[in-house]
Design a protein around this motif. Structure first.
Motif, PDB file in Angstrom:
ATOM      1  N   SER A  76      10.329  -8.290  -4.853  1.00 22.54           N
ATOM      2  CA  SER A  76       9.166  -8.094  -4.150  1.00 22.54           C
ATOM      3  C   SER A  76       8.506  -6.764  -4.818  1.00 22.54           C
ATOM      4  N   ALA A  77       9.383  -5.605  -4.713  1.00 23.70           N
ATOM      5  CA  ALA A  77       8.713  -4.477  -4.761  1.00 23.70           C
ATOM      6  C   ALA A  77       8.516  -4.180  -6.449  1.00 23.70           C
ATOM      7  N   TYR A  78       9.284  -4.923  -7.431  1.00 29.61           N
ATOM      8  CA  TYR A  78       9.182  -4.766  -8.678  1.00 29.61           C
ATOM      9  C   TYR A  78       7.599  -5.639  -9.100  1.00 29.61           C
ATOM     10  N   LEU A  79       7.668  -6.790  -8.518  1.00 28.75           N
ATOM     11  CA  LEU A  79       6.401  -7.635  -8.917  1.00 28.75           C
ATOM     12  C   LEU A  79       5.243  -7.050  -8.167  1.00 28.75           C
ATOM     13  N   GLY A  80       5.503  -6.572  -6.946  1.00 30.78           N
ATOM     14  CA  GLY A  80       4.212  -6.094  -6.293  1.00 30.78           C
ATOM     15  C   GLY A  80       3.787  -4.458  -7.172  1.00 30.78           C
ATOM     16  N   MET A  81       4.638  -3.887  -7.511  1.00 32.49           N
ATOM     17  CA  MET A  81       4.220  -2.737  -8.496  1.00 32.49           C
ATOM     18  C   MET A  81       3.292  -3.174  -9.597  1.00 32.49           C
ATOM     19  N   ALA A  82       3.894  -4.365 -10.353  1.00 27.97           N
ATOM     20  CA  ALA A  82       3.272  -4.835 -11.652  1.00 27.97           C
ATOM     21  C   ALA A  82       2.028  -5.393 -11.034  1.00 27.97           C
ATOM     22  N   CYS A  83       1.937  -6.199 -10.151  1.00 25.72           N
ATOM     23  CA  CYS A  83       0.662  -6.641  -9.497  1.00 25.72           C
ATOM     24  C   CYS A  83      -0.491  -5.698  -9.554  1.00 25.72           C
ATOM     25  N   LEU A  84      -0.040  -4.441  -8.792  1.00 27.63           N
ATOM     26  CA  LEU A  84      -0.936  -3.384  -8.139  1.00 27.63           C
ATOM     27  C   LEU A  84      -1.400  -2.845  -9.681  1.00 27.63           C
ATOM     28  N   ILE A  85      -0.693  -2.670 -10.459  1.00 28.69           N
ATOM     29  CA  ILE A  85      -1.197  -1.922 -11.705  1.00 28.69           C
ATOM     30  C   ILE A  85      -1.850  -2.962 -12.555  1.00 28.69           C
ATOM     31  N   LEU A  86      -1.863  -4.040 -12.589  1.00 22.26           N
ATOM     32  CA  LEU A  86      -2.434  -5.037 -13.394  1.00 22.26           C
ATOM     33  C   LEU A  86      -3.709  -5.275 -12.939  1.00 22.26           C
ATOM     34  N   PHE A  87      -3.849  -5.476 -11.441  1.00 19.23           N
ATOM     35  CA  PHE A  87      -5.097  -5.902 -10.872  1.00 19.23           C
ATOM     36  C   PHE A  87      -5.852  -4.626 -10.762  1.00 19.23           C
ATOM     37  N   SER A  88      -5.092  -3.175 -10.432  1.00 22.32           N
ATOM     38  CA  SER A  88      -6.050  -2.106 -10.411  1.00 22.32           C
ATOM     39  C   SER A  88      -6.774  -1.865 -12.063  1.00 22.32           C
ATOM     40  N   PHE A  89      -6.000  -2.324 -12.901  1.00 23.93           N
ATOM     41  CA  PHE A  89      -6.590  -2.112 -14.394  1.00 23.93           C
ATOM     42  C   PHE A  89      -7.797  -3.083 -14.482  1.00 23.93           C
ATOM     43  N   ALA A  90      -7.388  -4.376 -13.816  1.00 24.02           N
ATOM     44  CA  ALA A  90      -8.544  -5.367 -13.978  1.00 24.02           C
ATOM     45  C   ALA A  90      -9.563  -5.055 -13.414  1.00 24.02           C
ATOM     46  N   VAL A  91      -9.606  -4.600 -11.965  1.00 17.87           N
ATOM     47  CA  VAL A  91     -10.699  -4.086 -11.257  1.00 17.87           C
ATOM     48  C   VAL A  91     -11.586  -3.019 -12.038  1.00 17.87           C
TER      49      VAL A  91
END
Length: 600
Positions: A12-27
């Motif tokens: 969850s920690a690894y995936l959450g960090m990846a999601c945060l980075i990717l979605f932050s970049f997308a936004v």
């Protein structure tokens, strides 16, 4: 609090960090791109408005120029008489037509030039060249131009078939009216210069054709609120577009509105023309402006989804690479027993994390140290049990010495030297057996041989009053037993079984069952009293609660001593019983369960 596995937390920690980075970049990308597109589109719309105004103003200005040139032309005033009667000859019509064409120029700034008098005639030149009676529909504009004192009057777009060869296909025109004066400066008529709308709004029409589907909506209003462009639409559409007229009063060049037609968010570029009084509105829905951003966003979301899929795989493998060694170590710990300490080398398992490798090494070191400690503890425990067994055995020796010496004394007093000799020989063998402390464990055969010599000594002492028999199954004779484990039972049987009228009989027999074996020592005495059984039971319970040697005493040690030594030897496999037979005689049994049955 609900607990989670280490792998799920790491995943969850690894995936959450990846999601945060990717979605932050997308936004961030979407917001940045949207702002850039809005700025670019609004700038383009402002430029378009300026282009539309310039071209339209130029077309209207050309009409105005032609009307002014005709009005100030001395030739036109010379051709026409002073009364300005347009009911002229064909030659005069030809001269006036040529004049109008020359004044319009080679570019034909006006498609049609009409000259009206106040007597009801019109001189037409251009698409239609003739002199005819004035159409009543023109009276309003003629009157307006007459009263404008030489200023231009621009009409709204209108459709007419007058200037076409076929009455079935009307054309749209815009006319400019201006009063016509004679050489004395008196108004004697009205000049109308007209041009087709498709020429006046050529830049707008060209833009819409070129950008069909994505073109911004262009609306042009005059100062009276009339819709100037688009001109060839139905009344219903014109009414809907007229809702935008309220924006012409705004003091902002860029306006954000909610569309009164589609209810969508729209951006409006507004521009006023000081020359014509027209207001140009270029309108583009936000959805069209941001369409490239939406398209790019879809591509970006697909890329993000691909990255997320990769992130899921990477996160799972990373978390598994950490958790798998921990689970492996857990399984090793679960399998570990005292007998297998230190046998399984965990350091041979491949580990990719330094901290886990240190954990494995620490666990291996702990396992090895624990194995050494257990080995030392077991050795110490074995030494302790051997010492306790020898100590208990040594407590029996004085007891037997006393009885044997008593028997020899009686034989010597009676002068039976042969029996004394045989007695001493047996006693010597018995003493050698007892005093050999090198081994505390013997076979049942050796123990029964010693008991038989002991009973012989007792037989010598009690003569015909004592009888005995030993009947033990041959298969049990090799069973290991503690030294002097049966003799105290036999000694007690003689001691308490002789508390009645002789003869007394001591019987040693064996029993073999499917799960156990046992040796029974039976006497013919009065058996155990309830008081004696309670006393023995109490002493045994004390021994269980307080492990150790009973107090050193020559008499009264038999039953408890045997139980304690047999318990140390058999552990959980022990069989130990005492009580009375069906005939009321005393019986003591020792034995043990077979190991396989005990484990079950």
């Amino acid at each position: 609090m609900k607990t989670h596995s280490l792998q799920s937390k790491l995943f969850s920690a690894y995936l959450g960090m990846a999601c945060l980075i990717l979605f932050s970049f997308a936004v961030f990308f979407y917001i940045f791109t949207s702002n850039q597109l809005k700025e670019s589109q609004l700038s383009a719309m402002t430029t378009l408005n300026s282009t539309f105004q310039t071209q339209t103003d130029s077309a209207i200005r050309n009409l105005d120029t032609v009307s002014v040139n005709i009005n100030y032309s001395s030739i036109s005033k010379t051709i026409l008489n002073q009364t300005f009667d347009l009911n002229i000859s064909d030659k005069m019509l030809s001269d006036m037509s040529n004049l109008f064409i020359s004044l319009s120029g080679t570019e034909l700034k006006a498609d049609q030039v009409n000259l009206y008098d106040f007597s009801g005639y019109v001189l037409q030149s251009g698409l239609s060249t003739m002199v005819k009676k004035t159409d009543a529909s023109q009276n309003e504009w003629i009157e307006t131009a007459k009263n404008s004192h030489g200023k231009k009057v621009v009409t709204a777009p209108y459709s007419t078939c007058v200037y076409t060869k076929s009455n079935r296909y009307p054309q749209w025109f815009i006319s400019l009216y201006r009063s016509f004066t004679n050489q004395y400066g008196r108004g004697v008529g009205v000049i109308e210069t007209a041009k087709q709308c498709k020429s006046i709004f050529k830049s707008i029409i060209s833009y819409e054709k070129k950008n069909r589907g994505n073109a911004a909506s262009v609306y042009v209003f005059n100062e009276s609120g009339d819709l100037i462009y688009p001109y060839d639409i139905t009344e219903d559409k014109a009414d809907n577009i007229s809702r935008y007229y309220s924006l012409t009063d705004s003091d902002q060049d860029i306006i954000t509105v909610q569309s009164p037609i589609t209810d969508q968010k729209e951006y409006v570029s507004r521009l006023n023309s000081a020359y014509t009084g027209y207001t140009y509105l270029t309108i583009q829905p936000e959805s069209v402006i941001l369409a490239p951003a939406y398209k790019m966003l879809k591509i970006l979301l697909a890329v993000v989804a691909a990255f997320l899929a990769a992130a899921v795989i990477v996160s799972y493998r990373l978390s598994r690479s950490v958790v798998k060694p921990v689970k492996h170590l857990k399984h090793i710990i679960q399998r570990m027993e005292l007998d297998t300490l230190g046998q399984e080398k965990v350091t041979s398992y491949p580990v990719s994390v330094n901290e886990l490798e240190e954990l494995y090494q620490a666990f291996q070191l702990m396992s090895d140290n624990l194995k050494d400690s257990m080995t030392q503890l077991n050795e110490a425990k074995d030494q302790e049990m051997k010492a306790r067994s020898m100590a208990l055995q040594s407590q029996i020796n004085p007891h037997f010495y006393y009885n044997s010496l008593s028997s020899i004394m009686v034989l010597a007093e009676n002068g039976d030297t042969d029996t004394v000799e045989k007695m001493c020989r047996n006693l010597s063998r018995i003493m050698r057996y007892i005093t050999n402390t090198a081994e505390t464990t013997v076979t049942l055969r050796e123990e029964l041989d010693y008991v038989q010599k002991y009973l012989y000594c007792m037989k010598v002492r009690y003569q015909s009053s004592l009888n005995y028999s030993i009947d033990v199954d041959e298969s049990l004779l090799d069973q290991p037993v503690p030294k002097l484990i049966i003799q105290p039972i036999v000694e007690n049987a003689i001691k308490y079984g002789s508390d009645c009228e002789p003869p007394w009989t001591i019987t040693i027999s064996s029993t073999i069952n499917q799960n156990s074996w046992q040796i029974d020592v039976t006497d013919t005495g009065p058996g155990f009293t309830e008081k004696a059984k309670k006393k023995i039971n109490s002493d045994i319970m004390n021994v269980i609660r307080n492990p150790g040697m009973p107090a050193l005493k020559i008499n009264g040690l038999g039953t408890v001593n045997v139980f304690l030594r047999w318990k140390l030897f058999c552990k959980d496999d022990i069989i130990f019983r005492y009580g009375n037979t069906a005939d009321g005689h005393g019986i003591v049994s020792i034995g043990r369960y077979f190991q396989t049955y005990a484990e079950e």
